[in-house]
Design an enzyme around this catalytic site. Structure first.
Site, mmCIF file in Angstrom:
data_model
loop_
_atom_site.group_PDB
_atom_site.id
_atom_site.type_symbol
_atom_site.label_atom_id
_atom_site.label_comp_id
_atom_site.label_asym_id
_atom_site.label_seq_id
_atom_site.Cartn_x
_atom_site.Cartn_y
_atom_site.Cartn_z
ATOM 1 N N ASP A 94 0.850 -1.189 0.000
ATOM 2 C CA ASP A 94 0.000 0.000 0.000
ATOM 3 C C ASP A 94 0.886 1.239 0.000
ATOM 4 O OD1 ASP A 94 0.937 0.245 2.579
ATOM 5 O OD2 ASP A 94 -0.923 -0.377 3.527
ATOM 6 N N SER A 95 0.282 2.399 -0.067
ATOM 7 C CA SER A 95 1.067 3.631 -0.214
ATOM 8 C C SER A 95 1.587 4.167 1.108
ATOM 9 C CB SER A 95 0.210 4.707 -0.875
ATOM 10 O OG SER A 95 -0.813 5.138 0.016
ATOM 11 N N GLY A 96 1.006 3.709 2.214
ATOM 12 C CA GLY A 96 1.352 4.260 3.518
ATOM 13 C C GLY A 96 0.474 5.413 3.942
ATOM 14 N N GLY A 97 -0.361 5.913 3.030
ATOM 15 C CA GLY A 97 -1.165 7.085 3.340
ATOM 16 C C GLY A 97 -2.154 6.872 4.465
ATOM 17 N N PHE A 98 -2.842 5.732 4.470
ATOM 18 C CA PHE A 98 -3.848 5.497 5.504
ATOM 19 C C PHE A 98 -3.208 5.462 6.884
ATOM 20 C CE2 PHE A 98 -6.277 2.626 8.252
ATOM 21 C CZ PHE A 98 -7.517 3.240 8.230
ATOM 22 N N ASP A 148 -2.604 8.567 -1.503
ATOM 23 C CA ASP A 148 -3.896 9.240 -1.512
ATOM 24 C C ASP A 148 -4.200 9.736 -0.108
ATOM 25 O OD1 ASP A 148 -4.238 6.675 -0.420
ATOM 26 O OD2 ASP A 148 -6.361 6.654 -0.920
ATOM 27 N N GLN A 195 -11.346 7.715 -4.748
ATOM 28 C CA GLN A 195 -11.847 8.270 -3.502
ATOM 29 C C GLN A 195 -13.185 8.954 -3.761
ATOM 30 O OE1 GLN A 195 -10.984 7.775 -0.510
ATOM 31 N NE2 GLN A 195 -8.920 6.919 -0.628
ATOM 32 N N GLY A 222 -11.114 4.280 0.746
ATOM 33 C CA GLY A 222 -11.999 5.113 1.536
ATOM 34 C C GLY A 222 -13.312 4.474 1.901
ATOM 35 N N ASP A 272 -8.094 -7.308 0.603
ATOM 36 C CA ASP A 272 -7.196 -7.571 1.733
ATOM 37 C C ASP A 272 -7.895 -7.169 3.012
ATOM 38 O OD1 ASP A 272 -5.708 -5.023 3.242
ATOM 39 O OD2 ASP A 272 -6.620 -4.495 1.322
#
Length: 382
Positions: A94-98, A148, A195, A222, A272
Site C-alpha cells: 500500500d502507499s502508507g497514506g492510511f 492518496d 476516492q 476510503g 485484503d
C-alpha cells in the site's frame, strides 16, 4: 523473476462477478483473490510456506511500517522484500497514506504531501507521492499504490471533495514517479485509488478521472472506514461500471466473507483485510459453519475439530476443547492454529468463488457463504 509486462486477463464472468488472472514478475494471481496482510513483512503467526500452501498467490506489505522499521533502504540492500521475507510470489504494497493519517502522532497535510512523527519513536518524516513510490520501488513490490488521502466517514461533502481532488493530483505525481523509476519496464504495476467517500457523484468523478490515466489497475479506497455495509455496496455499484473492464479492481481493507461475496457480485477482483489473522489471535475461528468463539466455555469439553473436512491441519486435527484451553491459557499456539484455520477458510472461499463463476453458479455460492457466515457461535454439541 522475469521482466514481462504486467497484465490482467479476464477468463470468465457471471453477472458482474469476474474470474481472471493478474500476471506479475513473481507469478500469476488468480482472481477474485484475497491477500493476507503481512504488515511488517510477515503474516502474523504464520510461516510463509503455510500461507502459500493455503492457496495465497499474493500478500500485502505496508509502506508506512516498513519505511520506519527496518527502512526501505535496508530492505533493498538485503535483496528486496521478496528475499527479505522469504516470499517468492507476488507482493502488493500500500502507499502508507492510511497509516500516516491514522497512526502518526503529529501530522501536517499540504499539497506537497504529509509530514508526520513516527508512532514508534517520534522521529520526523515526510511522505510525498514521489517518496511513497520510491519506497515501494526500493522494497521491490510487484503491485504498488499511489499516495492518496483517505478520510474516515462520515465527513462533510466539502472535505470529501477536497481530499478526492488532492488524491487525483497525487495520482498524477505518483504515476510520473513510477515511470521515472522504470516500474513498467520491470513488469510492475501501479494502481490508482478511487476516492469520494459516500458521495455518489464524487466517486464517479474520481473513477472517471483515474480511468484516463495509464494505471495497470484501480483500487477503491476510503470504504470500510466506519460506514454501513449498504453504503459501501452502493458506492461499489456506481464505481465499478466506470472503471475499465480490462484492468483489475481492488477493494482496499475488505473484509468479512459477506462483504467479499457481495463485492465480487459488484465486479471487484482483489481484497485484503487483517480480520482473519487478528480474529485468530483473539480466539475467534471462521468456518463454513459460521464464527466460533473459542473463549466460550461451551467448548471446554468438545472433542470435535473445527472442521473435520477441512484441508487445513489446524482445523482438522485439533479439538475445540484443546483450542479453548490454549486461548484461555494465553498460549501462543492457540492464536497460531486459529490464524491457520481462518486463512484456510478464506482461501477455500476464494477458490469456491472462482470455481462458481466459471460454472455460472456464483449466485448460489454467494447464498451458501452468507448463510454460513450468519450462523454465528452455535452450541458446541447442539
Amino acid at each position: 523473476m522475469t521482466t514481462e509486462a504486467f497484465s490482467f486477463s479476464l477468463l470468465a464472468t457471471d453477472g458482474m462477478a469476474r474470474r481472471g488472472e493478474v500476471k506479475t514478475p513473481h507469478g500469476l494471481v488468480r482472481t477474485p483473490a484475497f491477500m493476507p496482510v503481512g504488515t511488517q513483512a510477515t503474516v502474523k503467526a504464520m510461516y510463509p510456506e503455510q500461507v502459500r500452501e493455503l492457496g495465497a498467490d499474493v500478500v500485502l506489505g505496508n509502506t508506512y511500517h516498513l519505511m520506519l522499521r527496518p527502512t526501505a533502504e535496508r530492505v533493498a540492500r538485503l535483496g528486496g522484500l521478496h528475499t527479505f521475507m522469504n516470499w517468492q510470489h507476488t507482493i502488493l504494497t500500500d502507499s502508507g497514506g492510511f497509516q500516516v493519517m491514522s497512526l502518526a502522532q503529529i501530522r501536517k497535510l499540504s499539497e506537497k504531501g504529509v509530514t508526520f512523527q513516527s508512532h514508534i519513536d517520534g522521529s520526523r518524516h515526510e511522505m510525498t507521492p514521489e517518496r511513497s513510490i520510491e519506497i515501494q520501488g526500493l522494497l521491490g513490490s510487484d503491485i504498488q499504490m499511489q499516495l492518496d488521502e483517505c478520510l474516515r466517514l462520515p465527513a462533510e461533502r466539502k472535505e470529501v471533495e477536497r481530499a478526492m481532488q488532492l488524491s487525483l493530483r497525487w495520482a498524477e505525481r505518483s504515476r510520473a514517479q513510477f515511470e521515472k523509476m522504470g516500474g513498467p519496464g520491470k513488469g510492475r504495476g501501479l494502481y490508482g485509488i478511487v476516492q469520494g467517500g459516500d458521495v455518489a457523484d464524487l466517486r464517479v468523478a474520481s473513477a472517471q478521472a483515474l480511468s484516463q490515466m495509464p494505471f495497470e489497475g484501480y483500487s477503491i479506497g476510503g470504504l470500510a472506514v466506519g460506514e454501513p455495509q449498504d453504503v459501501m455496496l452502493r458506492m461499489l455499484e456506481i464505481t465499478t461500471p466506470v472503471l475499465p473492464t480490462t484492468k483489475p479492481r481492488y477493494l482496499m481493507g475488505v473484509g468479512t466473507p459477506d462483504d467479499i461475496v457481495e463485492s465480487v457480485a459488484r465486479g471487484v477482483d482483489m481484497f485484503d483485510c487483517v480480520m482473519p489473522t487478528r480474529a485468530g489471535r483473539h480466539g475467534l475461528a471462521y468456518t463454513r459453519f459460521g464464527k466460533i468463539n473459542l473463549k466460550n466455555a461451551r467448548h471446554a469439553d468438545d472433542p470435535r475439530p473445527l472442521d473435520e473436512e477441512s484441508s487445513c491441519p489446524g482445523a482438522r486435527t485439533y479439538s475445540r476443547a484443546y483450542l479453548h484451553h490454549l486461548i484461555r491459557a494465553g498460549e501462543g499456539l492457540g492464536g497460531m492454529l486459529l490464524t491457520w484455520n481462518n486463512l484456510a477458510y478464506y482461501q477455500s472461499m476464494m477458490q469456491g468463488i472462482r470455481d462458481a463463476i466459471e460454472a455460472g453458479r456464483f449466485a448460489d455460492f454467494k447464498a451458501e457463504v452468507k448463510e454460513g457466515w450468519a450462523k454465528g457461535d452455535l452450541p458446541a454439541l447442539g
